[in-house]
Design a protein around this motif. Structure first.
Motif, PDB file in Angstrom:
ATOM      1  N   MET A   1       0.858  -1.183   0.000  1.00  0.00           N
ATOM      2  CA  MET A   1       0.000   0.000   0.000  1.00  0.00           C
ATOM      3  C   MET A   1       0.897   1.236   0.000  1.00  0.00           C
ATOM      4  O   MET A   1       1.792   1.359   0.827  1.00  0.00           O
ATOM      5  N   GLU A   2       0.631   2.137  -0.931  1.00  0.00           N
ATOM      6  CA  GLU A   2       1.383   3.385  -1.003  1.00  0.00           C
ATOM      7  C   GLU A   2       0.609   4.473  -0.264  1.00  0.00           C
ATOM      8  O   GLU A   2      -0.566   4.710  -0.542  1.00  0.00           O
ATOM      9  N   VAL A   3       1.273   5.105   0.703  1.00  0.00           N
ATOM     10  CA  VAL A   3       0.671   6.192   1.468  1.00  0.00           C
ATOM     11  C   VAL A   3       1.569   7.407   1.297  1.00  0.00           C
ATOM     12  O   VAL A   3       2.763   7.346   1.571  1.00  0.00           O
ATOM     13  N   LEU A   4       0.993   8.500   0.816  1.00  0.00           N
ATOM     14  CA  LEU A   4       1.755   9.702   0.519  1.00  0.00           C
ATOM     15  C   LEU A   4       1.088  10.911   1.155  1.00  0.00           C
ATOM     16  O   LEU A   4      -0.131  11.104   1.012  1.00  0.00           O
ATOM     17  N   GLY A  66      -2.807   6.350  -4.507  1.00  0.00           N
ATOM     18  CA  GLY A  66      -3.179   7.358  -5.489  1.00  0.00           C
ATOM     19  C   GLY A  66      -4.548   7.981  -5.293  1.00  0.00           C
ATOM     20  O   GLY A  66      -4.923   8.901  -6.014  1.00  0.00           O
ATOM     21  N   GLU A  67      -5.307   7.511  -4.318  1.00  0.00           N
ATOM     22  CA  GLU A  67      -6.669   8.003  -4.064  1.00  0.00           C
ATOM     23  C   GLU A  67      -6.674   8.890  -2.820  1.00  0.00           C
ATOM     24  O   GLU A  67      -5.959   8.617  -1.855  1.00  0.00           O
ATOM     25  N   ILE A  68      -7.491   9.937  -2.839  1.00  0.00           N
ATOM     26  CA  ILE A  68      -7.613  10.795  -1.655  1.00  0.00           C
ATOM     27  C   ILE A  68      -8.000   9.923  -0.470  1.00  0.00           C
ATOM     28  O   ILE A  68      -8.972   9.156  -0.535  1.00  0.00           O
ATOM     29  N   GLY A  69      -7.227  10.034   0.612  1.00  0.00           N
ATOM     30  CA  GLY A  69      -7.463   9.188   1.768  1.00  0.00           C
ATOM     31  C   GLY A  69      -7.687   9.942   3.067  1.00  0.00           C
ATOM     32  O   GLY A  69      -8.124   9.359   4.049  1.00  0.00           O
ATOM     33  N   GLY A  70      -7.375  11.244   3.076  1.00  0.00           N
ATOM     34  CA  GLY A  70      -7.547  11.999   4.311  1.00  0.00           C
ATOM     35  C   GLY A  70      -6.744  13.277   4.311  1.00  0.00           C
ATOM     36  O   GLY A  70      -6.298  13.755   3.261  1.00  0.00           O
ATOM     37  N   PHE A  71      -6.526  13.830   5.502  1.00  0.00           N
ATOM     38  CA  PHE A  71      -5.784  15.091   5.620  1.00  0.00           C
ATOM     39  C   PHE A  71      -5.122  15.213   6.983  1.00  0.00           C
ATOM     40  O   PHE A  71      -5.470  14.507   7.942  1.00  0.00           O
ATOM     41  N   ILE A  72      -4.179  16.132   7.040  1.00  0.00           N
ATOM     42  CA  ILE A  72      -3.504  16.532   8.280  1.00  0.00           C
ATOM     43  C   ILE A  72      -3.475  18.057   8.272  1.00  0.00           C
ATOM     44  O   ILE A  72      -3.091  18.666   7.268  1.00  0.00           O
ATOM     45  N   LEU A  73      -3.887  18.675   9.367  1.00  0.00           N
ATOM     46  CA  LEU A  73      -3.815  20.120   9.512  1.00  0.00           C
ATOM     47  C   LEU A  73      -2.962  20.443  10.726  1.00  0.00           C
ATOM     48  O   LEU A  73      -3.213  19.926  11.817  1.00  0.00           O
ATOM     49  N   ARG A  93     -12.858   6.174   6.209  1.00  0.00           N
ATOM     50  CA  ARG A  93     -13.164   4.869   6.812  1.00  0.00           C
ATOM     51  C   ARG A  93     -12.667   3.690   5.972  1.00  0.00           C
ATOM     52  O   ARG A  93     -12.238   2.685   6.512  1.00  0.00           O
ATOM     53  N   LYS A  94     -12.727   3.782   4.649  1.00  0.00           N
ATOM     54  CA  LYS A  94     -12.325   2.652   3.809  1.00  0.00           C
ATOM     55  C   LYS A  94     -10.849   2.306   3.960  1.00  0.00           C
ATOM     56  O   LYS A  94     -10.438   1.206   3.616  1.00  0.00           O
ATOM     57  N   PHE A  95     -10.041   3.255   4.493  1.00  0.00           N
ATOM     58  CA  PHE A  95      -8.609   3.013   4.676  1.00  0.00           C
ATOM     59  C   PHE A  95      -8.226   2.743   6.124  1.00  0.00           C
ATOM     60  O   PHE A  95      -7.064   2.505   6.427  1.00  0.00           O
ATOM     61  N   ARG A  96      -9.189   2.799   7.026  1.00  0.00           N
ATOM     62  CA  ARG A  96      -8.899   2.536   8.438  1.00  0.00           C
ATOM     63  C   ARG A  96      -8.700   1.043   8.671  1.00  0.00           C
ATOM     64  O   ARG A  96      -9.234   0.208   7.950  1.00  0.00           O
ATOM     65  N   ARG A  97      -7.932   0.742   9.658  1.00  0.00           N
ATOM     66  CA  ARG A  97      -7.605  -0.633  10.056  1.00  0.00           C
ATOM     67  C   ARG A  97      -6.808  -1.379   8.988  1.00  0.00           C
ATOM     68  O   ARG A  97      -6.684  -2.590   9.023  1.00  0.00           O
ATOM     69  N   LEU A  98      -6.276  -0.633   8.024  1.00  0.00           N
ATOM     70  CA  LEU A  98      -5.391  -1.207   7.008  1.00  0.00           C
ATOM     71  C   LEU A  98      -3.954  -0.728   7.208  1.00  0.00           C
ATOM     72  O   LEU A  98      -3.068  -1.130   6.470  1.00  0.00           O
ATOM     73  N   GLY A  99      -3.776   0.171   8.164  1.00  0.00           N
ATOM     74  CA  GLY A  99      -2.454   0.708   8.438  1.00  0.00           C
ATOM     75  C   GLY A  99      -2.153   2.015   7.731  1.00  0.00           C
ATOM     76  O   GLY A  99      -1.082   2.597   7.934  1.00  0.00           O
ATOM     77  N   ALA A 100      -3.076   2.516   6.909  1.00  0.00           N
ATOM     78  CA  ALA A 100      -2.822   3.749   6.154  1.00  0.00           C
ATOM     79  C   ALA A 100      -2.691   4.957   7.074  1.00  0.00           C
ATOM     80  O   ALA A 100      -1.794   5.788   6.888  1.00  0.00           O
ATOM     81  N   GLY A 101      -3.554   5.060   8.061  1.00  0.00           N
ATOM     82  CA  GLY A 101      -3.499   6.196   8.979  1.00  0.00           C
ATOM     83  C   GLY A 101      -2.233   6.181   9.808  1.00  0.00           C
ATOM     84  O   GLY A 101      -1.572   7.209   9.972  1.00  0.00           O
TER      85      GLY A 101
END
Length: 162
Positions: A1-4, A66-73, A93-101
């Motif tokens: 999984m790519e997280v950027l 490559g898909e919008i997954g969230g934000f940090i402010l 939610r679709k990316f939670r519990r997958l380690g993306a956060g």
């Protein structure tokens, strides 16, 4: 999984405003925020400040595969001491519990050395567990300072260089 995690451009302000609606909705589990008559939640009052270079606010978008997954402010605080505050963090939610956060938060903090503060609602036990895990993975200098104040749990820590 790519997280950027990348800095959000001013042209992405509406995108961030839309994501904030999901963020506020998720928080209704822990708060008493009511949806407005127009079907939307209250807007983040300081949203425009995130694109004002003099304000110390910084917006970031998280993409997962490559898909919008969230934000940090975040916001830089100068007084009475200099530190950065992680003001808002959100993963769809679709990316939670997958380690993306976790990956987004750890990678972001590791690339942003210095003193940090973040907080969670005292009633949001899942968020407290998440941030405890993230801080443990980041590797901080010294102890993590924890305090409870006005219904929030605050954590202060220093992220090691490099």
């Amino acid at each position: 999984m790519e997280v950027l995690v990348t800095r959000a451009a001013e042209s992405q302000k509406e995108l961030l405003a839309n994501l904030l609606q999901f963020y506020v909705y998720d928080f209704t589990e822990f708060t008493n925020i009511a949806i407005g008559e127009d079907g939307s939640y209250p807007k983040l009052p300081e949203l425009d400040a995130y694109w004002d270079p003099a304000s110390g606010h910084h917006p970031y978008l998280i993409k997962v595969n490559g898909e919008i997954g969230g934000f940090i402010l975040t916001k830089e605080i100068e007084h009475p001491r200099k530190y950065s505050r992680l003001c808002h963090f959100f993963i769809l939610r679709k990316f939670r519990r997958l380690g993306a956060g976790t990956r987004a938060a750890v990678d972001f903090l590791k690339s942003s050395s210095g003193e940090w503060e973040l907080s969670q609602l005292s009633s949001n036990i899942p968020a407290q567990a998440f941030w405890d895990k993230v801080i443990d993975k980041v590797g901080v200098e010294g102890k993590v300072s924890v305090r409870i104040e006005e219904g929030r749990r605050y954590q202060n820590f220093i992220v090691k260089m490099g």
